[in-house]
Design a protein around this motif. Structure first.
Motif, PDB file in Angstrom:
ATOM      1  N   ASP A 242       4.408   0.241  28.111  1.00 15.64           N
ATOM      2  CA  ASP A 242       4.883  -0.369  26.835  1.00 15.64           C
ATOM      3  C   ASP A 242       4.547  -1.940  26.948  1.00 15.64           C
ATOM      4  N   LEU A 243       4.097  -2.245  25.904  1.00 12.40           N
ATOM      5  CA  LEU A 243       3.350  -3.582  25.887  1.00 12.40           C
ATOM      6  C   LEU A 243       4.625  -4.868  25.622  1.00 12.40           C
ATOM      7  N   ASP A 244       4.233  -5.807  26.076  1.00 10.28           N
ATOM      8  CA  ASP A 244       5.368  -7.141  25.981  1.00 10.28           C
ATOM      9  C   ASP A 244       4.910  -7.829  24.771  1.00 10.28           C
ATOM     10  N   GLY A 245       5.780  -8.339  24.011  1.00 14.80           N
ATOM     11  CA  GLY A 245       5.549  -9.151  23.163  1.00 14.80           C
ATOM     12  C   GLY A 245       4.479  -8.853  21.911  1.00 14.80           C
ATOM     13  N   PHE A 246       4.419  -7.424  21.841  1.00 15.79           N
ATOM     14  CA  PHE A 246       3.570  -6.937  20.718  1.00 15.79           C
ATOM     15  C   PHE A 246       3.890  -7.144  19.115  1.00 15.79           C
ATOM     16  N   LYS A 247       5.279  -7.226  19.171  1.00 11.63           N
ATOM     17  CA  LYS A 247       5.897  -7.424  18.012  1.00 11.63           C
ATOM     18  C   LYS A 247       5.640  -8.726  17.149  1.00 11.63           C
ATOM     19  N   ARG A 248       5.345  -9.731  18.075  1.00  9.58           N
ATOM     20  CA  ARG A 248       5.102 -11.166  17.653  1.00  9.58           C
ATOM     21  C   ARG A 248       3.462 -10.998  16.886  1.00  9.58           C
ATOM     22  N   VAL A 249       2.612 -10.013  17.361  1.00  8.02           N
ATOM     23  CA  VAL A 249       1.346 -10.225  16.756  1.00  8.02           C
ATOM     24  C   VAL A 249       1.587  -9.835  15.188  1.00  8.02           C
ATOM     25  N   ASN A 250       2.245  -8.661  14.990  1.00 10.35           N
ATOM     26  CA  ASN A 250       2.735  -8.066  13.494  1.00 10.35           C
ATOM     27  C   ASN A 250       3.315  -8.986  12.656  1.00 10.35           C
ATOM     28  N   ASP A 251       4.321  -9.788  13.469  1.00 15.77           N
ATOM     29  CA  ASP A 251       5.262 -10.787  12.720  1.00 15.77           C
ATOM     30  C   ASP A 251       4.367 -12.018  12.390  1.00 15.77           C
ATOM     31  N   GLY A 258      -2.171  -6.410  14.214  1.00 12.11           N
ATOM     32  CA  GLY A 258      -1.547  -5.767  15.222  1.00 12.11           C
ATOM     33  C   GLY A 258      -2.355  -4.289  15.272  1.00 12.11           C
ATOM     34  N   ASP A 259      -2.950  -3.752  14.411  1.00 15.79           N
ATOM     35  CA  ASP A 259      -3.740  -2.530  14.689  1.00 15.79           C
ATOM     36  C   ASP A 259      -4.899  -2.744  15.451  1.00 15.79           C
ATOM     37  N   GLU A 260      -5.455  -3.816  15.026  1.00 13.15           N
ATOM     38  CA  GLU A 260      -6.545  -4.278  15.651  1.00 13.15           C
ATOM     39  C   GLU A 260      -6.335  -4.331  17.208  1.00 13.15           C
ATOM     40  N   ALA A 280      -2.981   8.574  26.529  1.00 16.41           N
ATOM     41  CA  ALA A 280      -2.438   9.018  25.213  1.00 16.41           C
ATOM     42  C   ALA A 280      -1.666   7.863  24.614  1.00 16.41           C
ATOM     43  N   ARG A 281      -1.278   7.838  23.427  1.00 13.94           N
ATOM     44  CA  ARG A 281      -0.450   6.914  22.723  1.00 13.94           C
ATOM     45  C   ARG A 281       0.662   7.689  22.389  1.00 13.94           C
ATOM     46  N   ILE A 282       1.982   7.425  22.422  1.00 13.44           N
ATOM     47  CA  ILE A 282       2.987   8.175  22.282  1.00 13.44           C
ATOM     48  C   ILE A 282       3.752   7.593  21.081  1.00 13.44           C
ATOM     49  N   GLY A 284       4.533   3.414  18.784  1.00 13.13           N
ATOM     50  CA  GLY A 284       4.037   2.160  18.513  1.00 13.13           C
ATOM     51  C   GLY A 284       3.163   1.520  19.402  1.00 13.13           C
ATOM     52  N   ASP A 285       3.959   0.685  20.499  1.00 12.12           N
ATOM     53  CA  ASP A 285       3.009   0.134  21.506  1.00 12.12           C
ATOM     54  C   ASP A 285       3.221   0.610  22.972  1.00 12.12           C
ATOM     55  N   GLU A 286       3.355   2.116  22.904  1.00 12.51           N
ATOM     56  CA  GLU A 286       3.699   2.746  24.138  1.00 12.51           C
ATOM     57  C   GLU A 286       2.528   3.970  24.264  1.00 12.51           C
ATOM     58  N   ILE A 354      11.837  -2.505  34.263  1.00 15.72           N
ATOM     59  CA  ILE A 354      11.240  -3.734  34.413  1.00 15.72           C
ATOM     60  C   ILE A 354      11.326  -4.566  33.396  1.00 15.72           C
ATOM     61  N   LYS A 355      11.556  -3.829  31.962  1.00 16.49           N
ATOM     62  CA  LYS A 355      11.758  -4.658  30.724  1.00 16.49           C
ATOM     63  C   LYS A 355      12.908  -5.754  31.210  1.00 16.49           C
ATOM     64  N   ASN A 356      13.892  -5.140  31.487  1.00 15.50           N
ATOM     65  CA  ASN A 356      14.969  -5.849  31.682  1.00 15.50           C
ATOM     66  C   ASN A 356      14.934  -6.636  32.636  1.00 15.50           C
ATOM     67  N   GLY A 358      12.294  -8.911  33.280  1.00 15.83           N
ATOM     68  CA  GLY A 358      11.373 -10.006  33.250  1.00 15.83           C
ATOM     69  C   GLY A 358       9.829  -9.501  32.880  1.00 15.83           C
ATOM     70  N   LYS A 359       9.866  -8.217  32.659  1.00 21.76           N
ATOM     71  CA  LYS A 359       8.539  -7.552  32.034  1.00 21.76           C
ATOM     72  C   LYS A 359       7.350  -7.821  33.068  1.00 21.76           C
ATOM     73  N   ASN A 360       6.164  -7.580  32.448  1.00 14.81           N
ATOM     74  CA  ASN A 360       4.919  -7.534  33.076  1.00 14.81           C
ATOM     75  C   ASN A 360       4.946  -7.454  34.541  1.00 14.81           C
TER      76      ASN A 360
HETATM   77  N1  LIG Z   1       0.755  -2.883  13.719  1.00 12.61           N
HETATM   78  C1  LIG Z   1       1.250  -1.987  14.254  1.00 12.61           C
HETATM   79  N2  LIG Z   1       2.448  -1.979  14.667  1.00 12.61           N
HETATM   80  C2  LIG Z   1       3.316  -0.926  14.911  1.00 12.61           C
HETATM   81  C3  LIG Z   1       2.755   0.325  14.854  1.00 12.61           C
HETATM   82  N3  LIG Z   1       3.741   1.070  15.474  1.00 12.61           N
HETATM   83  C4  LIG Z   1       4.783   0.322  15.567  1.00 12.61           C
HETATM   84  N4  LIG Z   1       4.608  -0.843  15.565  1.00 12.61           N
HETATM   85  C5  LIG Z   1       5.457  -2.078  15.535  1.00 12.61           C
HETATM   86  O1  LIG Z   1       5.612  -2.452  16.966  1.00 12.61           O
HETATM   87  C6  LIG Z   1       6.609  -3.050  17.324  1.00 12.61           C
HETATM   88  C7  LIG Z   1       6.718  -2.502  18.722  1.00 12.61           C
HETATM   89  O2  LIG Z   1       8.356  -3.172  19.098  1.00 12.61           O
HETATM   90  P1  LIG Z   1       8.577  -3.649  20.254  1.00 12.61           P
HETATM   91  O3  LIG Z   1       8.050  -2.708  21.454  1.00 12.61           O
HETATM   92  O4  LIG Z   1      10.317  -3.864  20.279  1.00 12.61           O
HETATM   93  O5  LIG Z   1       8.015  -5.136  20.163  1.00 12.61           O
HETATM   94  P2  LIG Z   1       7.531  -5.915  21.594  1.00 12.61           P
HETATM   95  O6  LIG Z   1       7.384  -7.138  20.973  1.00 12.61           O
HETATM   96  O7  LIG Z   1       6.574  -5.599  22.359  1.00 12.61           O
HETATM   97  O8  LIG Z   1       9.127  -5.985  22.325  1.00 12.61           O
HETATM   98  P3  LIG Z   1       9.276  -5.673  23.942  1.00 12.61           P
HETATM   99  O9  LIG Z   1       8.667  -4.599  24.268  1.00 12.61           O
HETATM  100  O10 LIG Z   1      10.656  -5.863  23.960  1.00 12.61           O
HETATM  101  O11 LIG Z   1       8.163  -6.751  24.727  1.00 12.61           O
HETATM  102  C8  LIG Z   1       7.390  -2.893  16.064  1.00 12.61           C
HETATM  103  O12 LIG Z   1       7.339  -4.224  15.456  1.00 12.61           O
HETATM  104  C9  LIG Z   1       6.752  -1.990  15.272  1.00 12.61           C
HETATM  105  O13 LIG Z   1       6.775  -1.919  13.844  1.00 12.61           O
HETATM  106  C10 LIG Z   1       1.310   0.520  14.612  1.00 12.61           C
HETATM  107  O14 LIG Z   1       0.877   1.634  14.362  1.00 12.61           O
HETATM  108  N5  LIG Z   1       0.956  -0.923  14.069  1.00 12.61           N
END
Ligand SMILES: Nc1nc2c(ncn2[C@@H]2O[C@H](COP(=O)(O)OP(=O)(O)OP(=O)(O)O)[C@@H](O)[C@H]2O)c(=O)[nH]1
Length: 374
Positions: A242-251, A258-260, A280-282, A284-286, A354-356, A358-360
């Motif tokens: 599971d990616l850490d900090g991915f949401k920030r890219v979207n936000d 984020g898709d890129e 496999a991708r199951i 959002g960022d998993e 791991i997430k709980n 400190g991650k990474n």
């Molecule tokens: N761009 C994009 N974002 C997605 C997609 N699927 C899910 N997401 C976003 O991915 C994010 C995943 O959330 P989190 O795993 O909580 O984000 P995070 O910042 O990585 O949080 P931590 O795992 O706690 O580090 C959410 O904001 C979803 O809206 C997608 O197909 N494309």
């Protein structure tokens, strides 16, 4: 027929063997040309070989037919005219095949264009044969050879023999036409079947792959794991990434960026796993990586390598991102379970552990340290 249409001062007779041979060549050559064209059509647009067969057939038929005239008198055709007649029939055969192809690819056979192409193909071939005939026989001079000087068995009376030959030829042509119609039906069924297989494959690809990254999705992963469980002799390691900090890219930069990033990370995973495992991708960022390995240390090294690669800097269209990391939880088959749901759950629990903290980082599922949600 054209020779018959001439006004002669005497009866024209034909050598029966040569006449039949020219008809046989016509029937075999035309059938061969069409079979060759239709089979080639299945693989692509190749008109050269069938056009050569058609023109060779038409030329053989014409010149053998000419040679079959017993009392033709002086007959001479210049090389230039022979070559011109061959070029004419070859070019018209090519055009006829192209038009036939255009007609065959139109699904609705009553379409105005289909009828236009059908008619044009027929007229083109008629023109080609007519041009070849007139070029190849314009210098002929129907002389008169006295009948008494000819051996009796060597010729047959013109009208009856020609009528019989034409009738036999018509029966053959009818048989070929019926075969051709059936074959066309078979061909269009074959094309439909192929189209169906292609569409089914596309559908399967769509239902079993993630549309963004083209990686296998959860459904495919489940099937794949079940197959591995039945054939597996070594241990299987299931990494839940599971990616850490991915949401920030979207936000900050939006979902497109984020898709890129997700696509880039998928490529990174695929490149680093190559043939060692399955990605496999199951969600959002998993992501899930499945590795078949005897040695646990090798898996730890691989997981660390993945952590390092994921933490690389990504050059994206809007920005460069250098703060992404990942948390990896790992479960082992058969130690932690022997079904997909249990193994994925335990890898997920390890990842949250791991997430709980400190991650990474990476960790294996541990019955004592970690508790499964009820
Ligand atoms: N761009 C994009 N974002 C997605 C997609 N699927 C899910 N997401 C976003 O991915 C994010 C995943 O959330 P989190 O795993 O909580 O984000 P995070 O910042 O990585 O949080 P931590 O795992 O706690 O580090 C959410 O904001 C979803 O809206 C997608 O197909 N494309």
């Amino acid at each position: 027929m054209v020779i018959q249409a001439h006004h002669h001062s005497h009866v024209i007779n034909y050598n029966i063997q040569k006449t039949l041979a020219s008809l046989l060549i016509a029937i075999v050559g035309c059938s061969l040309g069409f079979v060759c064209f239709l089979f080639k059509r299945l693989r692509g647009q190749h008109y050269l070989l069938p056009a050569l067969i058609f023109s060779a057939t038409a030329a053989s038929m014409h010149y053998l037919g000419m040679a079959a005239i017993i009392n033709a008198g002086d007959w001479y055709v210049s090389n230039t005219k022979i070559i011109l007649s061959l070029i004419a029939i070859f070019i018209t055969s090519l055009v006829m095949l192209r038009l036939t192809h255009l007609m065959l690819v139109i699904t609705n056979k009553n379409d105005i264009y289909a009828n236009f192409y059908r008619l044009s193909a027929t007229l083109t071939l008629c023109c080609g044969v007519a041009i070849m005939h007139f070029l190849g026989s314009c210098d002929i001079n129907m002389g008169s050879i006295p009948m008494s000087s000819m051996p009796k068995d060597d010729y047959v009376e013109n009208t009856i023999a020609m009528t019989l030959i034409v009738l036999v030829a018509l029966v053959f042509l009818l048989a070929i036409f019926i075969w051709f119609v059936n074959f066309k039906e078979h061909l269009s069924n074959e094309l439909l079947k192929r189209e169906l297989i292609k569409k089914n494959l596309q559908l399967k690809q769509m239902t079993q792959h993630d549309s963004l990254t083209q990686l296998p999705n959860r459904l495919y992963l489940q099937k794949h794991l079940n197959t591995l469980f039945t054939n597996q002799t070594d241990l299987l390691f299931i990494m839940f990434i599971d990616l850490d900090g991915f949401k920030r890219v979207n936000d900050v930069w939006g979902h497109a960026v984020g898709d890129e990033l997700l696509v880039k990370i998928s490529q990174t995973l695929k490149e680093n796993i190559s043939r060692e495992g399955f990605v496999a991708r199951i969600g959002g960022d998993e992501f899930i990586v499945v590795v078949c390995q005897k040695d646990k240390q090798v898996v730890i090294q691989l997981a660390k390598k993945l952590l390092a690669r994921i933490a690389d800097t990504y050059e994206l269209s809007a920005t460069s991102v250098d703060f992404i990391s990942a948390s990896i939880g790992i479960s082992i088959y058969p130690e932690h379970g022997n079904d997909v749901a249990t193994l994925l759950k335990k890898a997920d629990v390890a990842m949250y552990y791991i997430k709980n903290r400190g991650k990474n980082s990476i960790t294996f599922y541990d019955e004592i340290e970690m508790t499964l949600p009820s």
